[in-house]
Each structure stands twice: as structure tokens, then as C-alpha cells.
Design a protein around this motif. Structure first.
Motif, PDB file in Angstrom:
ATOM      1  N   UNK A  67       0.825  -1.212   0.000  1.00  0.00           N
ATOM      2  CA  UNK A  67       0.000   0.000   0.000  1.00  0.00           C
ATOM      3  C   UNK A  67       0.856   1.258   0.000  1.00  0.00           C
ATOM      4  N   UNK A  68       1.979   1.212   0.733  1.00  0.00           N
ATOM      5  CA  UNK A  68       2.843   2.395   0.857  1.00  0.00           C
ATOM      6  C   UNK A  68       4.285   2.055   0.473  1.00  0.00           C
ATOM      7  N   UNK A  69       4.534   1.679  -0.785  1.00  0.00           N
ATOM      8  CA  UNK A  69       5.875   1.220  -1.174  1.00  0.00           C
ATOM      9  C   UNK A  69       6.942   2.307  -1.124  1.00  0.00           C
ATOM     10  N   UNK A  70       6.544   3.559  -1.312  1.00  0.00           N
ATOM     11  CA  UNK A  70       7.523   4.648  -1.390  1.00  0.00           C
ATOM     12  C   UNK A  70       7.530   5.554  -0.167  1.00  0.00           C
ATOM     13  N   UNK A  71       6.776   5.180   0.851  1.00  0.00           N
ATOM     14  CA  UNK A  71       6.723   5.986   2.069  1.00  0.00           C
ATOM     15  C   UNK A  71       7.918   5.682   2.980  1.00  0.00           C
ATOM     16  N   UNK A  72       8.479   6.719   3.580  1.00  0.00           N
ATOM     17  CA  UNK A  72       9.438   6.516   4.663  1.00  0.00           C
ATOM     18  C   UNK A  72       8.676   5.960   5.855  1.00  0.00           C
ATOM     19  N   UNK A  73       9.167   4.872   6.412  1.00  0.00           N
ATOM     20  CA  UNK A  73       8.467   4.232   7.531  1.00  0.00           C
ATOM     21  C   UNK A  73       9.267   4.467   8.808  1.00  0.00           C
ATOM     22  N   UNK A  74       8.650   5.206   9.716  1.00  0.00           N
ATOM     23  CA  UNK A  74       9.336   5.666  10.924  1.00  0.00           C
ATOM     24  C   UNK A  74       8.850   4.861  12.123  1.00  0.00           C
ATOM     25  N   UNK A  75       9.762   4.160  12.762  1.00  0.00           N
ATOM     26  CA  UNK A  75       9.429   3.419  13.978  1.00  0.00           C
ATOM     27  C   UNK A  75       9.698   4.298  15.195  1.00  0.00           C
ATOM     28  N   UNK A  76       8.767   4.325  16.127  1.00  0.00           N
ATOM     29  CA  UNK A  76       9.010   5.021  17.396  1.00  0.00           C
ATOM     30  C   UNK A  76       9.574   3.997  18.376  1.00  0.00           C
ATOM     31  N   UNK A  77      10.829   4.224  18.790  1.00  0.00           N
ATOM     32  CA  UNK A  77      11.547   3.245  19.608  1.00  0.00           C
ATOM     33  C   UNK A  77      12.245   3.922  20.783  1.00  0.00           C
ATOM     34  N   UNK A  78      12.065   3.412  21.985  1.00  0.00           N
ATOM     35  CA  UNK A  78      12.760   3.990  23.145  1.00  0.00           C
ATOM     36  C   UNK A  78      14.278   3.929  23.015  1.00  0.00           C
ATOM     37  N   UNK A  79      14.779   2.945  22.265  1.00  0.00           N
ATOM     38  CA  UNK A  79      16.234   2.779  22.130  1.00  0.00           C
ATOM     39  C   UNK A  79      16.829   3.551  20.952  1.00  0.00           C
ATOM     40  N   UNK A  80      15.991   4.265  20.209  1.00  0.00           N
ATOM     41  CA  UNK A  80      16.484   5.012  19.049  1.00  0.00           C
ATOM     42  C   UNK A  80      17.508   6.060  19.468  1.00  0.00           C
ATOM     43  N   UNK A  81      18.447   6.329  18.585  1.00  0.00           N
ATOM     44  CA  UNK A  81      19.436   7.377  18.821  1.00  0.00           C
ATOM     45  C   UNK A  81      19.032   8.693  18.156  1.00  0.00           C
ATOM     46  N   UNK A  82      17.911   8.657  17.428  1.00  0.00           N
ATOM     47  CA  UNK A  82      17.426   9.858  16.746  1.00  0.00           C
ATOM     48  C   UNK A  82      16.401  10.574  17.624  1.00  0.00           C
ATOM     49  N   UNK A  83      16.749  11.750  18.091  1.00  0.00           N
ATOM     50  CA  UNK A  83      15.863  12.497  18.972  1.00  0.00           C
ATOM     51  C   UNK A  83      14.827  13.275  18.167  1.00  0.00           C
ATOM     52  N   UNK A  84      13.613  13.300  18.671  1.00  0.00           N
ATOM     53  CA  UNK A  84      12.520  13.977  17.978  1.00  0.00           C
ATOM     54  C   UNK A  84      12.835  15.450  17.728  1.00  0.00           C
TER      55      UNK A  84
END
Length: 249
Positions: free
Chosen positions: A174-191
Motif C-alpha cells: 500500500x505504501x511502497x515509497x513511504x518513509x516508515x518511521x518506527x518510534x523506539x525507546x532505544x532510538x538514537x534519533x531524537x525527535x
């Protein structure tokens, strides 16, 4: 104008059944409790079959015309799911969206295995407020037409398309070209420093379990909300609100 004041009436009994998920699924109908949900549903084009209205409040519901059934507080208390009887309880047909109606959505919110009805309704209200284009309920989520979801959404249940999905393949198709963003407590990317171009799918899991490994593997990036070290987590609806506000404004 029809008037029903007995809880033994057949229509009252049929309405009462819609408190149960199985009857909502069989009939394709659901309950509207209180003025705001009825008013918003009416103006969003939801097909309302009838509305029980307390007789002394009928002047507020003139827009419903022949959909009104006059009644009393005893009947309203019987058929409602709230602690105190609302001024009205209506029955409407569920609004069903198909996958084809969301394929062009640019800003998509995905919620996986959300069990709390109040949380789901609040998140849908927030999504509508911040301009989400579509919502995907992935996996085993609470019934979208659970009365508490309907009440918590405060009329926003019909302001954006909401679809159910159960597998990753369907999501990717359904969304082949969408960036898929996971919300993860262990992520190093800050909002606070995170940015993304449209189209995207922002994915949230339940408070208890978070996102599944299959959705994490599907994701193309991830993020987390920065918090004080002595706070473990936020309520899911609060987290969604913070992230959506940042990404969509």
C-alpha cells in the motif's frame, strides 16, 4: 414524532445489543452517545438511522428531523454506556474505508495492537487536529466502534479515513515509497532534531509491547522522544500528540 418510554420496547432492546462488539459486527451499526458525536456524525455524512432524544431537549436536535424518537431518562440510561444518562443515544451505520482510499495519503499514522479504547479515541482526535491524512489500525486493535472510542474521539472518527491491516506485506504494497518511521525507546534519533519529507508512515506500538519486530525491520528510520532519565515512558496518546505536532508543523 414517535415516542418510546419503555425499556421493554423491541427497538430499545435492539439498540442495547450494540453495546456488544459481536452485534456491532453483525449489524454494521454502532452507538452515538451525546450531542457532540451525533452532531459531528450528521455533518460528516454518517448515515444515522434514529436517535433517542430526551423529550425536554428535543429543540436542540431539530437538524435530525424525522430521525428523532422522543424518550425519557430511564430508557437513555438503559441503552447508554456512560455512568449518567446522556441527552440522546443514536444508532448509525459504520463508515468503512477501503485500502484504495488511503494509497495516496502523504502523512499516515499506524497504530499496532492498541487495546485501550480511550487512548485510541484520543489519538484519532489528535490525528485529525494535526492533519494526518489516514490512519492504519495494524494487528489486534480495540474495536474502532467501541462506544468509548466513539466518545473519546469527540466527533473526529469520521474526519479522516481509517483502515485495518493485518500483515506487513499489505502495508508495504500500500505504501511502497513511504518513509516508515518506527518510534523506539532505544532510538538514537531524537525527535527535537528529527525531520522527514513526505510521504511517510509514523508507527506506534502499544504501551505494553511497543512495535513488533516485523514492523521494526520494515522501518527505514526511527526516533524517540527525549525525556528525563527518571521517567520511564509516556502515555501513548501523549506520545502520539507530541510526535505528530513536531512532524506535521
Amino acid at each position: 414524532m414517535e415516542k418510546i418510554t419503555s425499556v421493554s420496547n423491541n427497538l430499545v432492546k435492539e439498540t442495547l445489543k450494540l453495546q456488544q462488539k459481536k452485534y456491532r459486527e453483525i449489524s454494521g451499526k454502532f452507538l452515538l452517545e451525546g450531542f457532540k458525536p451525533v452532531f459531528e456524525a450528521f455533518h460528516c455524512g454518517v448515515e444515522i438511522e434514529y436517535v433517542f432524544v430526551r423529550e425536554d431537549k428535543v429543540s436542540e436536535y431539530e437538524f435530525l428531523k424525522d430521525k428523532i424518537i422522543l424518550t425519557n431518562e430511564i430508557v437513555l440510561k438503559k441503552i447508554s454506556t456512560t455512568d449518567s444518562a446522556p441527552d440522546c443515544v443514536g444508532v448509525a451505520k459504520q463508515k468503512i474505508f477501503g485500502i484504495s482510499q488511503i494509497q495516496n495519503a502523504q502523512k499516515v499514522l499506524l497504530l499496532q495492537n492498541i487495546k485501550d479504547a480511550g487512548n485510541l479515541g484520543t489519538i484519532l482526535r489528535t490525528a485529525a487536529a494535526f492533519g494526518v491524512d489516514a490512519v492504519v489500525l495494524f494487528g489486534d486493535c480495540v474495536d474502532l466502534y467501541n462506544p468509548k472510542v466513539v466518545r473519546s474521539a469527540v466527533g473526529c472518527l469520521w474526519k479522516l479515513p481509517i483502515v485495518q491491516m493485518s500483515n506487513v506485506e499489505e502495508l508495504q504494497k500500500t505504501f511502497p515509497n513511504h518513509t516508515k518511521i518506527a518510534t523506539l525507546p532505544r532510538s538514537k534519533n531524537l525527535l527535537k532534531t528529527f525531520s522527514v519529507e513526505k510521504p511517510f508512515v509514523i508507527m506506534f506500538g502499544s504501551e505494553a509491547e511497543g512495535l513488533s519486530e516485523e514492523l521494526i525491520k520494515l522501518s527505514t528510520t526511527d526516533l524517540k522522544i527525549e525525556m528525563k532519565d527518571n521517567v520511564e515512558s509516556l502515555n501513548l496518546s501523549i506520545s502520539c500528540g507530541i510526535v505528530l505536532y513536531k512532524l506535521l508543523n
